[in-house]
Write a protein that holds these residues in place. Structure first.
Motif, mmCIF file in Angstrom:
data_model
loop_
_atom_site.group_PDB
_atom_site.id
_atom_site.type_symbol
_atom_site.label_atom_id
_atom_site.label_comp_id
_atom_site.label_asym_id
_atom_site.label_seq_id
_atom_site.Cartn_x
_atom_site.Cartn_y
_atom_site.Cartn_z
ATOM 1 N N UNK A 167 -76.341 -9.393 74.813
ATOM 2 C CA UNK A 167 -75.961 -10.604 74.081
ATOM 3 C C UNK A 167 -75.622 -10.264 72.635
ATOM 4 N N UNK A 168 -76.391 -9.379 72.026
ATOM 5 C CA UNK A 168 -76.105 -8.988 70.648
ATOM 6 C C UNK A 168 -74.791 -8.209 70.567
ATOM 7 N N UNK A 169 -74.567 -7.325 71.546
ATOM 8 C CA UNK A 169 -73.300 -6.587 71.599
ATOM 9 C C UNK A 169 -72.134 -7.563 71.654
ATOM 10 N N UNK A 170 -72.237 -8.561 72.513
ATOM 11 C CA UNK A 170 -71.094 -9.464 72.705
ATOM 12 C C UNK A 170 -70.943 -10.471 71.564
ATOM 13 N N UNK A 171 -72.022 -10.760 70.858
ATOM 14 C CA UNK A 171 -71.868 -11.573 69.655
ATOM 15 C C UNK A 171 -70.992 -10.837 68.648
ATOM 16 N N UNK A 172 -71.162 -9.499 68.574
ATOM 17 C CA UNK A 172 -70.311 -8.697 67.695
ATOM 18 C C UNK A 172 -68.883 -8.622 68.224
ATOM 19 N N UNK A 173 -68.735 -8.388 69.527
ATOM 20 C CA UNK A 173 -67.391 -8.259 70.100
ATOM 21 C C UNK A 173 -66.625 -9.574 70.045
ATOM 22 N N UNK A 174 -67.340 -10.693 70.039
ATOM 23 C CA UNK A 174 -66.665 -11.989 69.907
ATOM 24 C C UNK A 174 -65.897 -12.087 68.603
ATOM 25 N N UNK A 175 -66.351 -11.354 67.591
ATOM 26 C CA UNK A 175 -65.719 -11.407 66.277
ATOM 27 C C UNK A 175 -64.465 -10.536 66.190
ATOM 28 N N UNK A 176 -64.294 -9.577 67.102
ATOM 29 C CA UNK A 176 -63.161 -8.645 67.000
ATOM 30 C C UNK A 176 -62.208 -8.770 68.188
ATOM 31 N N UNK A 177 -62.428 -9.757 69.068
ATOM 32 C CA UNK A 177 -61.540 -9.996 70.201
ATOM 33 C C UNK A 177 -61.162 -11.468 70.229
#
Length: 358
Positions: free
Chosen positions: A56-66
């Motif tokens: 979930x933390x990984x994808x919170x970050x990836x949500x910002x760059x995709x």
């Protein structure tokens, strides 16, 4: 056929400023080149894989760059977490990403990771399904009753609410029983060729489709996503030269895969019984074995038959595990070849559901 990227390894034992560079750069590439999803695992206490303790933390970050690609766990180990925490985390990911979250669940693997759980390792599968039922209700906005520290029953209703009316779910499956249970519940399947051949997985996919139909679900609606080691280039010999060393190092950290390689060579031996030279020979032979029927390692042309075989087996989506090669530049250089394979096979459809669901 759909293609996605799967992350599974990464040396988290040595802090580096660029530890997540491959993750971020490949995610941006996948997003810009029409791939389907990004899968981040939950792995605890692994030097290799230690970059991914919290999807979930990984994808919170990836949500910002995709911008468009789906963001999925691969997988959340439900017995290690309270359902309220999982619901809150993934509702946040769904909001941050504009409604792109997907959740694969798993019951867990090693005993060590169950230091995070108050439940015994032996009851992990029943606990996973109980937590799944609670999680679905929470994400739908329903109240679910839990006991607090003093034994009082509390009706919990989580916030924020996800943007999607229903976040899609997968379950990590290896046994036939788990495929059948996924079909009974009407959720998607995440599987792999770790320790198995496609011929061994294909009947399980058929059992899943049959279970969907038998329990009143549309057998065409269920998605079978299959994780597979992937490394593509323009020349097969150069791909072999690039991948054999990193893949051999990777296999040394994955005991089950080594055992599978030994069985594939007709050897009833444990890898720890091998001498150093014998183990190196096994590993090099094993890379050849993976390239010939258990991976997408080669060129877009040489891997096309494997994509056809996966489609015939009923696979809907190929989840390409790319970070077993721990070389940023090599992996990134291979991604345009993967995008080309995805474009060339976009018209391939999985085996007809009617044929496998009877």
């Amino acid at each position: 056929m759909k293609f996605s990227l799967f992350y599974f390894d990464g040396d988290g034992s040595r802090p580096r400023a660029d530890s997540y560079r491959l993750l971020i750069d490949s995610a941006r590439f996948a997003d810009a080149n029409g791939l389907e999803a990004l899968w981040a695992p939950e792995r605890h206490f692994h030097a290799f894989g230690g970059l991914y303790p919290n999807p979930a933390m990984i994808h919170a970050a990836l949500a910002m760059v995709t911008e468009r690609i789906q963001l999925r766990s691969g997988s959340v180990v439900l017995p290690l977490h309270h359902p309220v925490r999982v619901a809150e985390d993934w509702a946040m990911v769904d909001n941050l990403s504009g409604g792109r979250a997907g959740i694969a669940i798993a019951s867990g693997w090693t005993m060590d990771e169950f230091v995070l759980s108050r439940e015994p390792h032996g009851s992990r599968r029943s606990l996973m399904w109980r937590s799944y039922d609670q999680l679905v209700k929470l994400l739908a906005g329903e109240a679910v009753s839990f006991e607090d520290a003093e034994g009082n029953v509390v009706a919990a209703r989580t916030l924020p609410r996800p943007l999607q009316p229903q976040i899609p779910f997968w379950v990590a499956c290896q046994s036939t029983e788990s495929f059948v249970e996924a079909g009974r519940r009407g959720i998607n399947v995440l599987t792999s060729l770790l320790g198995e051949t496609l011929d061994e997985v294909t009947p399980k996919i058929r059992a899943y489709r049959a279970s969907l139909a038998r329990h009143g679900h549309d057998p065409e609606a269920g998605t079978v996503s299959l994780m597979i080691h992937t490394f593509l280039g323009s020349d097969v010999d150069q791909v072999k030269a690039d991948v054999i060393g990193p893949f051999a190092d990777y296999l040394k950290t994955h005991y089950d895969l080594l055992q599978s390689l030994a069985r594939g060579m007709g050897l009833d031996l444990r890898p720890e019984d091998f001498s150093g030279d014998d183990l190196d020979s096994l590993l090099r032979f094993g890379v050849e074995g993976f390239m010939n029927g258990r991976s997408l390692i080669g060129t877009p042309q040489s891997c096309r038959p494997m994509v056809d075989n996966l489609a015939r087996a009923g696979v809907d989506e190929i989840a390409c595990l790319i970070d077993f090669v721990q070389d940023h530049d090599l992996v990134m250089a291979g991604l345009p070849h993967l995008a080309r394979l995805a474009a060339d096979t976009a018209s391939i459809r999985p085996a007809a559901r009617a044929a496998v669901a009877v």
